[in-house]
Design a protein around this motif. Structure first.
Motif, PDB file in Angstrom:
ATOM      1  N   GLN A  25      55.128 -74.495  81.520  1.00 31.27           N
ATOM      2  CA  GLN A  25      54.614 -75.783  81.030  1.00 31.27           C
ATOM      3  C   GLN A  25      53.303 -75.572  80.294  1.00 31.27           C
ATOM      4  OE1 GLN A  25      52.596 -79.284  80.538  1.00 31.27           O
ATOM      5  NE2 GLN A  25      51.682 -77.865  81.943  1.00 31.27           N
ATOM      6  N   THR A  26      52.412 -74.798  80.883  1.00 30.80           N
ATOM      7  CA  THR A  26      51.110 -74.525  80.260  1.00 30.80           C
ATOM      8  C   THR A  26      51.282 -73.825  78.916  1.00 30.80           C
ATOM      9  OG1 THR A  26      50.078 -74.333  82.426  1.00 30.80           O
ATOM     10  CG2 THR A  26      48.880 -73.397  80.567  1.00 30.80           C
ATOM     11  N   GLN A  27      52.162 -72.831  78.891  1.00 27.11           N
ATOM     12  CA  GLN A  27      52.340 -72.079  77.652  1.00 27.11           C
ATOM     13  C   GLN A  27      52.946 -72.935  76.549  1.00 27.11           C
ATOM     14  OE1 GLN A  27      50.686 -69.208  77.422  1.00 27.11           O
ATOM     15  NE2 GLN A  27      50.176 -69.750  79.543  1.00 27.11           N
ATOM     16  N   MET A  28      53.784 -73.892  76.903  1.00 22.54           N
ATOM     17  CA  MET A  28      54.333 -74.813  75.894  1.00 22.54           C
ATOM     18  C   MET A  28      53.219 -75.676  75.293  1.00 22.54           C
ATOM     19  SD  MET A  28      57.485 -74.430  75.152  1.00 22.54           S
ATOM     20  CE  MET A  28      57.771 -75.984  74.299  1.00 22.54           C
ATOM     21  N   VAL A  29      52.313 -76.135  76.112  1.00 21.39           N
ATOM     22  CA  VAL A  29      51.188 -76.935  75.617  1.00 21.39           C
ATOM     23  C   VAL A  29      50.298 -76.080  74.714  1.00 21.39           C
ATOM     24  CG1 VAL A  29      49.083 -78.168  76.296  1.00 21.39           C
ATOM     25  CG2 VAL A  29      51.209 -78.526  77.569  1.00 21.39           C
ATOM     26  N   LEU A  30      50.026 -74.855  75.143  1.00 21.07           N
ATOM     27  CA  LEU A  30      49.181 -73.965  74.344  1.00 21.07           C
ATOM     28  C   LEU A  30      49.874 -73.592  73.028  1.00 21.07           C
ATOM     29  CD1 LEU A  30      47.677 -71.711  77.152  1.00 21.07           C
ATOM     30  CD2 LEU A  30      46.636 -73.685  76.002  1.00 21.07           C
ATOM     31  N   LEU A  31      51.189 -73.461  73.052  1.00 24.88           N
ATOM     32  CA  LEU A  31      51.937 -73.208  71.818  1.00 24.88           C
ATOM     33  C   LEU A  31      51.772 -74.375  70.848  1.00 24.88           C
ATOM     34  CD1 LEU A  31      53.961 -71.513  70.161  1.00 24.88           C
ATOM     35  CD2 LEU A  31      55.786 -72.740  71.374  1.00 24.88           C
ATOM     36  N   ILE A  36      48.904 -76.152  65.621  1.00 25.02           N
ATOM     37  CA  ILE A  36      48.005 -76.959  64.786  1.00 25.02           C
ATOM     38  C   ILE A  36      46.701 -76.187  64.530  1.00 25.02           C
ATOM     39  CG2 ILE A  36      49.005 -79.194  65.352  1.00 25.02           C
ATOM     40  CD1 ILE A  36      46.698 -79.630  67.333  1.00 25.02           C
ATOM     41  N   ASP A  37      46.856 -74.863  64.530  1.00 23.45           N
ATOM     42  CA  ASP A  37      45.781 -73.925  64.156  1.00 23.45           C
ATOM     43  C   ASP A  37      44.573 -73.933  65.074  1.00 23.45           C
ATOM     44  OD1 ASP A  37      47.239 -72.879  62.017  1.00 23.45           O
ATOM     45  OD2 ASP A  37      46.543 -74.469  60.666  1.00 23.45           O
ATOM     46  N   ILE A  38      44.787 -74.145  66.341  1.00 22.14           N
ATOM     47  CA  ILE A  38      43.711 -74.001  67.315  1.00 22.14           C
ATOM     48  C   ILE A  38      43.831 -72.604  67.921  1.00 22.14           C
ATOM     49  CG2 ILE A  38      42.784 -74.809  69.526  1.00 22.14           C
ATOM     50  CD1 ILE A  38      43.721 -77.621  68.743  1.00 22.14           C
ATOM     51  N   ASP A  39      42.759 -71.824  67.783  1.00 22.34           N
ATOM     52  CA  ASP A  39      42.765 -70.467  68.332  1.00 22.34           C
ATOM     53  C   ASP A  39      42.548 -70.513  69.844  1.00 22.34           C
ATOM     54  OD1 ASP A  39      43.214 -69.023  66.015  1.00 22.34           O
ATOM     55  OD2 ASP A  39      41.079 -68.924  65.507  1.00 22.34           O
ATOM     56  N   ILE A  40      43.391 -69.788  70.551  1.00 27.10           N
ATOM     57  CA  ILE A  40      43.287 -69.715  72.006  1.00 27.10           C
ATOM     58  C   ILE A  40      43.283 -68.245  72.386  1.00 27.10           C
ATOM     59  CG2 ILE A  40      44.365 -70.351  74.200  1.00 27.10           C
ATOM     60  CD1 ILE A  40      45.777 -72.633  72.549  1.00 27.10           C
ATOM     61  N   THR A  41      42.221 -67.810  73.034  1.00 26.60           N
ATOM     62  CA  THR A  41      42.107 -66.409  73.432  1.00 26.60           C
ATOM     63  C   THR A  41      42.935 -66.165  74.702  1.00 26.60           C
ATOM     64  OG1 THR A  41      40.196 -66.779  74.877  1.00 26.60           O
ATOM     65  CG2 THR A  41      39.733 -66.341  72.540  1.00 26.60           C
ATOM     66  N   TRP A  42      43.167 -64.891  74.985  1.00 26.40           N
ATOM     67  CA  TRP A  42      43.908 -64.549  76.202  1.00 26.40           C
ATOM     68  C   TRP A  42      43.166 -65.002  77.447  1.00 26.40           C
ATOM     69  CZ3 TRP A  42      48.763 -63.708  76.802  1.00 26.40           C
ATOM     70  CH2 TRP A  42      49.506 -63.230  75.716  1.00 26.40           C
ATOM     71  N   SER A  43      41.847 -64.885  77.446  1.00 27.77           N
ATOM     72  CA  SER A  43      41.088 -65.323  78.626  1.00 27.77           C
ATOM     73  C   SER A  43      41.204 -66.843  78.797  1.00 27.77           C
ATOM     74  CB  SER A  43      39.623 -64.890  78.541  1.00 27.77           C
ATOM     75  OG  SER A  43      38.980 -65.477  77.437  1.00 27.77           O
ATOM     76  N   GLN A  44      41.231 -67.578  77.691  1.00 31.43           N
ATOM     77  CA  GLN A  44      41.422 -69.029  77.777  1.00 31.43           C
ATOM     78  C   GLN A  44      42.833 -69.360  78.287  1.00 31.43           C
ATOM     79  OE1 GLN A  44      40.394 -69.839  73.676  1.00 31.43           O
ATOM     80  NE2 GLN A  44      38.483 -70.877  74.303  1.00 31.43           N
ATOM     81  N   ARG A  45      43.830 -68.616  77.824  1.00 31.86           N
ATOM     82  CA  ARG A  45      45.199 -68.820  78.291  1.00 31.86           C
ATOM     83  C   ARG A  45      45.299 -68.601  79.801  1.00 31.86           C
ATOM     84  NH1 ARG A  45      49.434 -69.294  74.941  1.00 31.86           N
ATOM     85  NH2 ARG A  45      48.991 -69.020  72.745  1.00 31.86           N
ATOM     86  N   ILE A  46      44.704 -67.535  80.264  1.00 30.50           N
ATOM     87  CA  ILE A  46      44.746 -67.221  81.697  1.00 30.50           C
ATOM     88  C   ILE A  46      44.015 -68.304  82.489  1.00 30.50           C
ATOM     89  CG2 ILE A  46      43.934 -65.590  83.463  1.00 30.50           C
ATOM     90  CD1 ILE A  46      44.483 -63.369  81.303  1.00 30.50           C
TER      91      ILE A  46
END
Length: 148
Positions: A25-31, A36-46
């Motif tokens: 669910q989280t990864q779908m939201v981050l996708l 829409i061109d928002i950069d998300i780092t790996w640390s932010q994803r975690i």
């Protein structure tokens, strides 16, 4: 002792389902945000994945657990009272649980609470989490053969 082992197997399968459902669910939201061109780092994803897991566990986790109890009991009853001997009924039951939860949220609550499950792909991923939990339960419940 057998009931304790059964409980352990069930809790592990429920945990696999809950964790995978929350993380997907989280990864779908981050996708969607990345699209829409928002950069998300790996640390932010975690970090966001951990926060979603903690936030969803008390509500979504309980709903999933209750759903799996009902579905696995139905699967066991089907296996007991029919000639259906396939342990894969638990896999189907896990997937059906997630589908039923998602379908039930909309009319009961008037909204799909999981942003990551608002698309067909997101729904499929949530059902996949249920299939994974059912597979886990099926594999744990298989009689173990002793090596010669």
């Amino acid at each position: 002792m057998k009931k304790l082992v059964l409980l352990q197997h069930f809790l592990l399968a429920a945990l696999v389902t809950i964790i995978s459902a929350c993380l997907l669910q989280t990864q779908m939201v981050l996708l969607a945000l990345s699209n829409i061109d928002i950069d998300i780092t790996w640390s932010q994803r975690i970090y966001m994945s951990w926060q979603d897991l903690l936030g969803l566990l008390p509500s979504y986790g309980v709903i999933i657990t209750i759903g799996l109890v009902i579905a696995f009991l139905i699967a066991k009853t089907i296996r007991k009272h029919t000639r259906a001997t396939s342990p894969y009924l638990y896999v189907v039951a896990g997937g059906f649980t997630m589908a039923a939860i998602l379908v039930g949220m909309q009319p009961i609550l008037g909204v799909t609470l999981l942003a990551g499950a608002r698309s067909l792909f997101g729904i499929i991923l949530q059902i996949g989490a249920g299939l994974l939990g059912g597979l886990c339960f099926m594999r744990l419940r298989r009689p173990q053969t002793k090596a010669a």
